[in-house]
Scaffold this active site. Structure first.
Site, short mmCIF file in Angstrom:
data_model
loop_
_atom_site.label_atom_id
_atom_site.label_comp_id
_atom_site.label_asym_id
_atom_site.label_seq_id
_atom_site.Cartn_x
_atom_site.Cartn_y
_atom_site.Cartn_z
N ASP A 35 29.36 -6.16 -19.66
CA ASP A 35 31.19 -4.60 -19.74
C ASP A 35 32.40 -5.60 -18.89
O ASP A 35 33.67 -5.77 -18.95
CB ASP A 35 30.91 -3.45 -19.82
CG ASP A 35 32.04 -3.62 -21.18
OD1 ASP A 35 32.88 -3.73 -21.36
OD2 ASP A 35 31.84 -1.93 -20.99
N LYS A 66 34.17 4.69 -23.22
CA LYS A 66 34.45 4.69 -21.91
C LYS A 66 35.13 5.54 -20.88
O LYS A 66 35.86 4.81 -21.06
CB LYS A 66 34.41 3.32 -21.42
CG LYS A 66 33.30 2.68 -22.49
CD LYS A 66 33.43 0.98 -22.68
CE LYS A 66 32.59 0.72 -23.50
NZ LYS A 66 32.28 -1.15 -23.73
N GLU A 105 42.49 2.94 -21.16
CA GLU A 105 41.35 4.04 -20.56
C GLU A 105 41.10 3.81 -19.06
O GLU A 105 41.11 4.97 -18.35
CB GLU A 105 39.67 3.80 -20.81
CG GLU A 105 39.90 4.68 -22.44
CD GLU A 105 39.71 6.26 -22.76
OE1 GLU A 105 40.72 6.81 -22.10
OE2 GLU A 105 39.20 7.07 -23.51
N LYS A 165 34.77 -0.33 -14.59
CA LYS A 165 35.13 -1.68 -15.48
C LYS A 165 36.48 -1.73 -16.09
O LYS A 165 37.18 -2.77 -15.76
CB LYS A 165 34.10 -2.50 -16.47
CG LYS A 165 33.92 -1.21 -17.61
CD LYS A 165 35.08 -1.74 -19.08
CE LYS A 165 35.09 -1.06 -20.01
NZ LYS A 165 35.58 -1.41 -21.02
#
Length: 331
Positions: free
Chosen positions: A242, A106, A279, A189
């Protein structure tokens, strides 16, 4: 798909390898750390990640990328920062033309602004590229707790094939052709999760965090639609789903980073205390640059970018966000 290779022996790569191995397929799990590889092969445990989970014996761990040569499915679960390099190294060994490449990462590459499936198509031009995403903490997936995923691919037949592979009594998978929307949802997200963690760390309350996360969703939609995504995608697993699990779970490393920032720790201090990559940190830089280049309003991303670059304190950033001029909610 008889031979599956998973690149990345972190928590999510290990969990996906376990899921696929349960289907009776041959699974090679590639990792850099020889000790992790040895532990998986000898004791069927990943001592660095998911150490309390006994892994299927069908998983064969390796540090040799030659394992890609006979792959029918190549799952890439590498942090976005290292995604290109590992894939380019794997490409030197060659993968069969029929092999499907599946991103489980992601993020967006900082240097190019490319999504992970765009990198897969660049590096493996003869192979179909797909993405898997959704609210799926590796810790719960590996424990076989009920989980839902979405598989994105322009080729509907391939999407359904992957859907079947990623279906278990505890795992339900859906298909979508909106690869762009799925990847942007999974990226943005992470940014909202760090920002929400900051609100929590500052002790601003549930109302403030709910407002932040909701406006994070609005920002996600604006950014994704500007890239060509279907806005309905963000109401699904790779968007709202998510977003919820990442912003409100104790497993979330992004929320944890934000919470520590809100309590006064520096980013350098936080990163020195863990071997896991949040991330949302590189994602913030990538999305910030995309928003600036395309003139997209992204106040949460902008404020978090300023915090991570020591241009504003978390407290001042929160105050500036809530002091912005009034506007219509749908604007």
């Amino acid at each position: 798909m008889k031979n599956v290779v998973v690149l990345g022996a972190g928590s999510f790569g290990t969990a996906l390898a376990a899921v696929v191995a349960e289907r009776g397929l041959n699974v090679s799990l590639w990792g850099r750390d020889p000790e992790v590889v040895r532990g998986i092969n000898e004791h069927h445990r990943n001592d660095n990640y998911l150490s309390d989970i006994e892994l299927p014996e069908r998983i064969k761990a390796t540090t040799d990328l030659a394992c890609c040569e006979d792959a029918d499915l190549l799952i890439v679960a590498i942090p976005s920062k290292f995604f290109r390099q590992v894939c380019e190294d794997a490409a030197q060994y060659g993968i069969p033309p029929h092999c499907v490449t599946l991103s489980a990462t992601k993020g967006i590459e900082l240097s190019s602004g490319k999504r992970m499936t765009e990198l897969l198509r660049e590096i493996f031009p003869e192979n179909v590229a797909a993405v898997v995403s959704g609210p799926s903490h590796a810790e719960e997936l590996a424990r076989k707790l009920p989980t839902a995923l979405v598989v994105g691919c322009a080729d509907e037949a391939i999407a359904k094939q992957l859907q079947g592979l990623l279906t278990q009594p505890f795992l339900r998978s859906y298909t979508s052709n909106d690869v762009v929307g799925i990847e942007f949802g999974g990226t943005v997200k992470n940014i909202a999760a760090i920002a929400g963690g900051i609100v929590e760390g500052l002790g601003l309350g549930d109302n403030a965090k709910a407002a932040l996360v909701t406006r994070g969703l609005a920002e996600m939609v604006r950014l994704g639609v500007a890239k060509g995504a279907n806005p309905e995608t963000f109401m699904g697993l790779s968007g709202v789903g998510d977003l919820m699990v990442t912003c409100f779970s104790d497993y979330s490393r992004n929320t944890r980073v934000g919470r520590l920032l809100g309590k006064g720790s520096s980013l350098a201090e936080i990163q020195s205390q863990t071997n896991m990559i949040a991330e949302g940190v590189p994602n913030t830089e990538s999305v910030y640059q995309f928003a600036q280049k395309n003139g997209i309003r992204a106040p949460i991303t902008e404020m978090l970018h300023a915090v991570l670059n020591n241009q504003v304190s978390p407290k001042d950033a929160a105050q500036q966000l809530f002091a912005r001029s009034p506007r219509s909610e749908t604007d």
